[in-house]
Design a protein around this motif. Structure first.
Motif, PDB file in Angstrom:
ATOM      1  N   VAL A  50       0.842  -1.203   0.000  1.00 30.59           N
ATOM      2  CA  VAL A  50       0.000   0.000   0.000  1.00 30.59           C
ATOM      3  C   VAL A  50       0.878   1.253   0.000  1.00 30.59           C
ATOM      4  CG1 VAL A  50      -1.674   1.321   1.364  1.00 30.59           C
ATOM      5  CG2 VAL A  50      -1.984  -1.132   1.030  1.00 30.59           C
ATOM      6  N   VAL A  60      -4.952   5.509  -3.058  1.00 26.06           N
ATOM      7  CA  VAL A  60      -5.101   4.597  -1.931  1.00 26.06           C
ATOM      8  C   VAL A  60      -6.073   5.270  -0.965  1.00 26.06           C
ATOM      9  CG1 VAL A  60      -3.932   3.462  -0.018  1.00 26.06           C
ATOM     10  CG2 VAL A  60      -2.764   3.704  -2.213  1.00 26.06           C
ATOM     11  N   ASN A  61      -7.219   4.619  -0.734  1.00 25.32           N
ATOM     12  CA  ASN A  61      -8.247   5.256   0.092  1.00 25.32           C
ATOM     13  C   ASN A  61      -7.979   5.036   1.587  1.00 25.32           C
ATOM     14  OD1 ASN A  61      -9.363   2.724   0.872  1.00 25.32           O
ATOM     15  ND2 ASN A  61     -10.662   2.683  -0.949  1.00 25.32           N
ATOM     16  N   PHE A  63      -9.694   3.594   3.853  1.00 28.49           N
ATOM     17  CA  PHE A  63      -9.983   2.223   4.290  1.00 28.49           C
ATOM     18  C   PHE A  63      -8.754   1.345   4.116  1.00 28.49           C
ATOM     19  CE2 PHE A  63     -10.966  -2.090   2.891  1.00 28.49           C
ATOM     20  CZ  PHE A  63     -11.610  -2.585   4.009  1.00 28.49           C
ATOM     21  N   MET A  64      -8.116   1.455   2.975  1.00 29.84           N
ATOM     22  CA  MET A  64      -6.936   0.639   2.688  1.00 29.84           C
ATOM     23  C   MET A  64      -5.806   0.966   3.656  1.00 29.84           C
ATOM     24  SD  MET A  64      -7.193   0.820  -1.462  1.00 29.84           S
ATOM     25  CE  MET A  64      -5.601   0.108  -1.781  1.00 29.84           C
ATOM     26  N   ARG A  67      -6.841  -0.428   7.214  1.00 32.02           N
ATOM     27  CA  ARG A  67      -6.788  -1.896   7.255  1.00 32.02           C
ATOM     28  C   ARG A  67      -5.348  -2.379   7.177  1.00 32.02           C
ATOM     29  NH1 ARG A  67      -9.755  -6.303   4.795  1.00 32.02           N
ATOM     30  NH2 ARG A  67     -11.672  -5.387   5.533  1.00 32.02           N
ATOM     31  N   ASP A 111     -13.964  -7.063   2.056  1.00 32.77           N
ATOM     32  CA  ASP A 111     -13.270  -6.806   0.790  1.00 32.77           C
ATOM     33  C   ASP A 111     -14.138  -7.118  -0.422  1.00 32.77           C
ATOM     34  OD1 ASP A 111     -11.026  -5.897   2.059  1.00 32.77           O
ATOM     35  OD2 ASP A 111      -9.872  -7.740   1.807  1.00 32.77           O
ATOM     36  N   VAL A 116     -15.295  -0.941  -2.199  1.00 33.95           N
ATOM     37  CA  VAL A 116     -14.556  -0.698  -0.960  1.00 33.95           C
ATOM     38  C   VAL A 116     -13.058  -0.619  -1.236  1.00 33.95           C
ATOM     39  CG1 VAL A 116     -13.934  -1.672   1.288  1.00 33.95           C
ATOM     40  CG2 VAL A 116     -16.302  -1.652   0.559  1.00 33.95           C
ATOM     41  N   CYS A 117     -12.566  -1.543  -2.049  1.00 30.95           N
ATOM     42  CA  CYS A 117     -11.140  -1.567  -2.347  1.00 30.95           C
ATOM     43  C   CYS A 117     -10.920  -2.201  -3.725  1.00 30.95           C
ATOM     44  CB  CYS A 117     -10.371  -2.332  -1.274  1.00 30.95           C
ATOM     45  SG  CYS A 117     -10.909  -4.023  -1.047  1.00 30.95           S
ATOM     46  N   TYR A 121      -6.048  -5.379  -3.987  1.00 30.69           N
ATOM     47  CA  TYR A 121      -5.965  -5.267  -2.539  1.00 30.69           C
ATOM     48  C   TYR A 121      -6.782  -6.381  -1.871  1.00 30.69           C
ATOM     49  CZ  TYR A 121      -5.986  -3.182   2.097  1.00 30.69           C
ATOM     50  OH  TYR A 121      -5.833  -2.964   3.438  1.00 30.69           O
ATOM     51  N   GLN A 125      -5.245  -9.224   0.587  1.00 30.71           N
ATOM     52  CA  GLN A 125      -5.782  -9.459   1.929  1.00 30.71           C
ATOM     53  C   GLN A 125      -6.238 -10.908   2.101  1.00 30.71           C
ATOM     54  OE1 GLN A 125      -6.037  -7.017   4.572  1.00 30.71           O
ATOM     55  NE2 GLN A 125      -4.502  -6.249   3.181  1.00 30.71           N
TER      56      GLN A 125
END
Length: 152
Positions: A50, A60-61, A63-64, A67, A111, A116-117, A121, A125
């Motif tokens: 990330v 890259v948001n 959330f990422m 997490r 995920d 969301v991602c 990603y 995960q």
């Protein structure tokens, strides 16, 4: 007041150390320790991925970021619970059993929510939590079920 070893064991919620000193229990605890280490390394690698993606200028948001930062910390929690389990702590064993089932399902489930991602990603995960699923299987094997029998 009688303070026999059996009474002390009951009060501290520990199992009989002899139950953990069997080849099956030692193997299951070794697998648990190894898989948690692999999970921690994979989660750290995911965090570094990330960072690399963000450094390359890609989106890259939050959330990422959140997490990716929290998952290596969870490895520390799992490691601590595994160490306590290896010392005979029944509460740690029960918590570890629960977490190793709920945690991967929650990670993959979130995920899979569209938007969301990114797919890469979510795939990363998913790969990270595979060792945790192996821990869940090891904790449910006959050796550790025998070492931590259910209380009446």
């Amino acid at each position: 007041m009688d303070t026999t070893a059996a009474t002390k064991t009951k009060k501290t919620n520990t199992t009989d150390p002899a139950l953990l000193d069997t080849p099956g229990a030692r193997a299951a605890l070794g697998t648990t320790r190894t898989c948690i280490t692999v999970y921690g390394a994979a989660a750290t690698a995911a965090l570094l991925a990330v960072v690399a993606v963000a450094a390359a200028g890609h989106m890259v948001n939050p959330f990422m970021w959140t997490r990716a930062a929290l998952l290596p910390l969870i490895a520390l929690l799992l490691h601590r619970l595994a160490a306590s389990t290896a010392l005979g702590s029944r509460p740690a064993f029960e918590r570890l059993r629960t977490l190793t089932v709920v945690f991967p399902v929650a990670i993959v489930g979130v995920d899979l929510i569209p938007g969301v991602c990114p797919w890469w990603y979510a795939a990363l995960q998913t790969l990270c939590v595979l060792p945790v699923l192996r821990v869940a299987l090891a904790l449910r094997g006959p050796a550790l079920r025998g070492a931590f029998p259910k209380k009446p």
